[in-house]
Design a protein around this motif. Structure first.
Motif, PDB file in Angstrom:
ATOM      1  N   TYR A 129       0.953  -1.306  -0.116  1.00 35.45           N
ATOM      2  CA  TYR A 129       0.117   0.070  -0.052  1.00 35.45           C
ATOM      3  C   TYR A 129       1.042   1.206   0.027  1.00 35.45           C
ATOM      4  O   TYR A 129       0.433   2.414  -0.228  1.00 35.45           O
ATOM      5  CB  TYR A 129      -1.079   0.220   1.162  1.00 35.45           C
ATOM      6  CG  TYR A 129      -2.094  -1.069   1.102  1.00 35.45           C
ATOM      7  CD1 TYR A 129      -3.084  -0.853   0.301  1.00 35.45           C
ATOM      8  CD2 TYR A 129      -2.147  -2.055   2.143  1.00 35.45           C
ATOM      9  CE1 TYR A 129      -4.199  -1.863   0.019  1.00 35.45           C
ATOM     10  CE2 TYR A 129      -3.156  -3.137   2.051  1.00 35.45           C
ATOM     11  CZ  TYR A 129      -4.109  -2.915   0.805  1.00 35.45           C
ATOM     12  OH  TYR A 129      -4.998  -3.802   0.878  1.00 35.45           O
ATOM     13  N   GLY A 130       2.200   1.278   0.314  1.00 37.27           N
ATOM     14  CA  GLY A 130       2.999   2.097   0.390  1.00 37.27           C
ATOM     15  C   GLY A 130       2.548   3.255   1.662  1.00 37.27           C
ATOM     16  O   GLY A 130       2.855   4.371   1.401  1.00 37.27           O
ATOM     17  N   VAL A 131       2.473   2.493   2.605  1.00 35.88           N
ATOM     18  CA  VAL A 131       1.986   3.411   3.845  1.00 35.88           C
ATOM     19  C   VAL A 131       2.867   2.731   5.044  1.00 35.88           C
ATOM     20  O   VAL A 131       3.244   1.639   4.947  1.00 35.88           O
ATOM     21  CB  VAL A 131       0.413   3.493   4.181  1.00 35.88           C
ATOM     22  CG1 VAL A 131      -0.265   4.069   3.080  1.00 35.88           C
ATOM     23  CG2 VAL A 131      -0.026   2.163   4.485  1.00 35.88           C
ATOM     24  N   LYS A 132       2.629   3.397   6.208  1.00 41.02           N
ATOM     25  CA  LYS A 132       3.316   2.726   7.345  1.00 41.02           C
ATOM     26  C   LYS A 132       2.095   2.591   8.279  1.00 41.02           C
ATOM     27  O   LYS A 132       1.290   3.550   8.461  1.00 41.02           O
ATOM     28  CB  LYS A 132       3.914   3.939   8.107  1.00 41.02           C
ATOM     29  CG  LYS A 132       4.891   3.438   9.336  1.00 41.02           C
ATOM     30  CD  LYS A 132       5.978   4.527   9.788  1.00 41.02           C
ATOM     31  CE  LYS A 132       6.816   3.765  10.958  1.00 41.02           C
ATOM     32  NZ  LYS A 132       7.782   4.782  11.303  1.00 41.02           N
ATOM     33  N   GLU A 138      -2.774   6.536  12.075  1.00 41.94           N
ATOM     34  CA  GLU A 138      -3.916   6.948  11.418  1.00 41.94           C
ATOM     35  C   GLU A 138      -4.492   6.089  10.109  1.00 41.94           C
ATOM     36  O   GLU A 138      -5.558   5.688  10.340  1.00 41.94           O
ATOM     37  CB  GLU A 138      -4.039   8.524  11.136  1.00 41.94           C
ATOM     38  CG  GLU A 138      -3.952   9.220  12.356  1.00 41.94           C
ATOM     39  CD  GLU A 138      -5.087   8.924  13.459  1.00 41.94           C
ATOM     40  OE1 GLU A 138      -6.139   8.629  12.971  1.00 41.94           O
ATOM     41  OE2 GLU A 138      -4.759   8.706  14.759  1.00 41.94           O
ATOM     42  N   VAL A 139      -3.384   5.912   9.415  1.00 46.01           N
ATOM     43  CA  VAL A 139      -3.915   4.632   8.176  1.00 46.01           C
ATOM     44  C   VAL A 139      -4.115   3.474   8.812  1.00 46.01           C
ATOM     45  O   VAL A 139      -4.867   2.930   8.333  1.00 46.01           O
ATOM     46  CB  VAL A 139      -2.786   5.022   7.215  1.00 46.01           C
ATOM     47  CG1 VAL A 139      -2.816   4.034   6.045  1.00 46.01           C
ATOM     48  CG2 VAL A 139      -2.456   6.382   6.596  1.00 46.01           C
ATOM     49  N   LYS A 162      -5.342   2.613  11.532  1.00 48.05           N
ATOM     50  CA  LYS A 162      -6.829   2.440  12.132  1.00 48.05           C
ATOM     51  C   LYS A 162      -7.623   2.333  11.036  1.00 48.05           C
ATOM     52  O   LYS A 162      -8.731   1.739  11.250  1.00 48.05           O
ATOM     53  CB  LYS A 162      -6.945   3.734  12.865  1.00 48.05           C
ATOM     54  CG  LYS A 162      -6.138   3.923  14.396  1.00 48.05           C
ATOM     55  CD  LYS A 162      -6.389   5.258  14.878  1.00 48.05           C
ATOM     56  CE  LYS A 162      -5.500   5.247  16.241  1.00 48.05           C
ATOM     57  NZ  LYS A 162      -5.494   6.649  16.870  1.00 48.05           N
ATOM     58  N   MET A 163      -7.633   2.955  10.041  1.00 48.34           N
ATOM     59  CA  MET A 163      -8.567   2.824   8.789  1.00 48.34           C
ATOM     60  C   MET A 163      -8.410   1.320   8.165  1.00 48.34           C
ATOM     61  O   MET A 163      -9.570   1.098   7.946  1.00 48.34           O
ATOM     62  CB  MET A 163      -8.072   3.871   7.913  1.00 48.34           C
ATOM     63  CG  MET A 163      -9.290   4.000   6.766  1.00 48.34           C
ATOM     64  SD  MET A 163      -8.702   5.420   5.254  1.00 48.34           S
ATOM     65  CE  MET A 163      -7.043   4.771   4.696  1.00 48.34           C
ATOM     66  N   VAL A 164      -7.318   1.082   8.065  1.00 47.28           N
ATOM     67  CA  VAL A 164      -7.044  -0.338   7.385  1.00 47.28           C
ATOM     68  C   VAL A 164      -7.650  -1.405   8.221  1.00 47.28           C
ATOM     69  O   VAL A 164      -8.306  -2.299   7.977  1.00 47.28           O
ATOM     70  CB  VAL A 164      -5.406  -0.776   7.114  1.00 47.28           C
ATOM     71  CG1 VAL A 164      -5.457  -2.149   6.975  1.00 47.28           C
ATOM     72  CG2 VAL A 164      -5.012   0.219   6.172  1.00 47.28           C
ATOM     73  N   LEU A 165      -7.481  -1.094   9.614  1.00 48.89           N
ATOM     74  CA  LEU A 165      -8.033  -2.047  10.664  1.00 48.89           C
ATOM     75  C   LEU A 165      -9.500  -2.081  10.719  1.00 48.89           C
ATOM     76  O   LEU A 165     -10.176  -3.231  10.657  1.00 48.89           O
ATOM     77  CB  LEU A 165      -7.620  -1.830  12.107  1.00 48.89           C
ATOM     78  CG  LEU A 165      -8.034  -2.751  13.191  1.00 48.89           C
ATOM     79  CD1 LEU A 165      -7.659  -4.050  13.182  1.00 48.89           C
ATOM     80  CD2 LEU A 165      -7.743  -2.031  14.478  1.00 48.89           C
ATOM     81  N   SER A 166     -10.138  -0.971  10.450  1.00 51.22           N
ATOM     82  CA  SER A 166     -11.744  -1.033  10.279  1.00 51.22           C
ATOM     83  C   SER A 166     -12.131  -1.914   9.266  1.00 51.22           C
ATOM     84  O   SER A 166     -13.061  -2.570   9.216  1.00 51.22           O
ATOM     85  CB  SER A 166     -12.127   0.334   9.907  1.00 51.22           C
ATOM     86  OG  SER A 166     -13.694   0.580   9.936  1.00 51.22           O
TER      87      SER A 166
END
Length: 289
Positions: free
Chosen positions: A43-46, A59-60, A62-66
């Motif tokens: 995803y190119g994120v941490k 924060e990203v 948390k969104m992925v976890l949802s």
């Protein structure tokens, strides 16, 4: 990216530890770390901040976890649906305290008589906690008395309700012919805990009249508040369903405040991505009837 990555990610989040997630999933720690790194690279994120050997969701993350919670949940529900008929399984139901006290027992009794092979697990707590459990997919759906605070939840009203102001039998306000919100400012307040549906409505209605009540007593226990009121410690704003028997018995009195509206609705809530089984839908139909 596949379901395995999602399950590993959820396990790490729920345990706040790669080591604990590895033990619970019977997977090596390097395999867990590799899966998380593959997700981050994909995803190119941490997804996690790693501070002092501890993991903290970004924060990203948390969104992925949802999404991950409900992706894995849908897969589990798929397997359950395939392996069992619709009359076998379990429902995880949440309820706020007022609904859990007065309505839930009858709902469960009626539902269980119709679907005896479906186990129902009920969690009763204040509306705010119940809402978070639904968001975390620890409950299939819930019945609450407050408004929702998340855009990820669907909310449907199913029943009208009302709060009332109660006082002791010796309260001097009972001698007044007309009682207004202004009169309540002279009183000490006993209130439900913050973030409960009852407290939120009481606070918001009083604020509309320019009055912010500072309670001398906060409690999750409605009975404790009623006992405090009956002993003359102050007044309270509580659901009529919970206090009407005490009013009939003459333990406490109801104050008829003329310029205040304490009517509200009960709500059915569930996650917008939640797949509701036909047995879940049947339970919700029972509530609306």
């Amino acid at each position: 990216m596949n379901l395995r990555h999602m399950k590993i990610f959820v396990a790490v989040c729920q345990n706040s530890s790669i080591t604990l997630a590895a033990k619970k999933m019977y997977i090596s720690q390097p395999a867990i770390s590799t899966a998380i790194k593959e997700m981050e690279n994909y995803y190119g994120v941490k997804l996690f901040d790693r501070l002092s050997k501890k993991l903290y969701l970004t924060e990203v993350g948390k969104m992925v976890l949802s999404y991950a919670l409900h992706i894995t949940s849908l897969f589990d529900e798929l397997e359950t649906t395939i392996r069992n008929s619709d009359t076998i399984g379990a429902l995880r139901i949440g309820s706020s305290i007022t609904i859990g006290t007065h309505l839930m027992p009858n709902y469960i009794k009626q539902f269980s008589s119709k679907y005896p092979n479906i186990q129902t697990f009920v969690t009763i707590n204040n509306s705010d906690i119940i809402e978070n459990l639904v968001l975390d997919n620890k409950l299939d759906f819930a019945l609450i008395e407050g408004v929702i605070h998340s855009k990820n939840l669907i909310s449907k009203s199913f029943l009208n309700d009302e709060l009332v102001v109660i006082c002791s039998l010796n309260n001097p306000l009972l001698k007044k012919e007309v009682i207004s919100v202004k009169d309540l400012e002279t009183q000490k307040f006993l209130m439900r805990e913050k973030n409960s549906g009852t407290r939120e409505l009481a606070d918001s209605v009083l604020l509309l009249h320019g009055f912010s009540a500072i309670p001398i007593w906060e409690s999750i226990s409605t009975e404790a508040i009623i006992n405090g009121v009956s002993n003359g410690l102050g007044i309270a704003i509580l659901p009529l369903r919970l206090v009407q028997n005490f009013i009939k018995k003459g333990t406490i009195s109801k104050l008829n405040v003329v310029d205040i509206n304490l009517k509200r609705k009960f709500y059915i809530i569930y996650h917008k991505n939640k797949f509701l089984t036909s047995s879940s839908i049947e339970f919700l139909k029972l509530c609306t009837e």
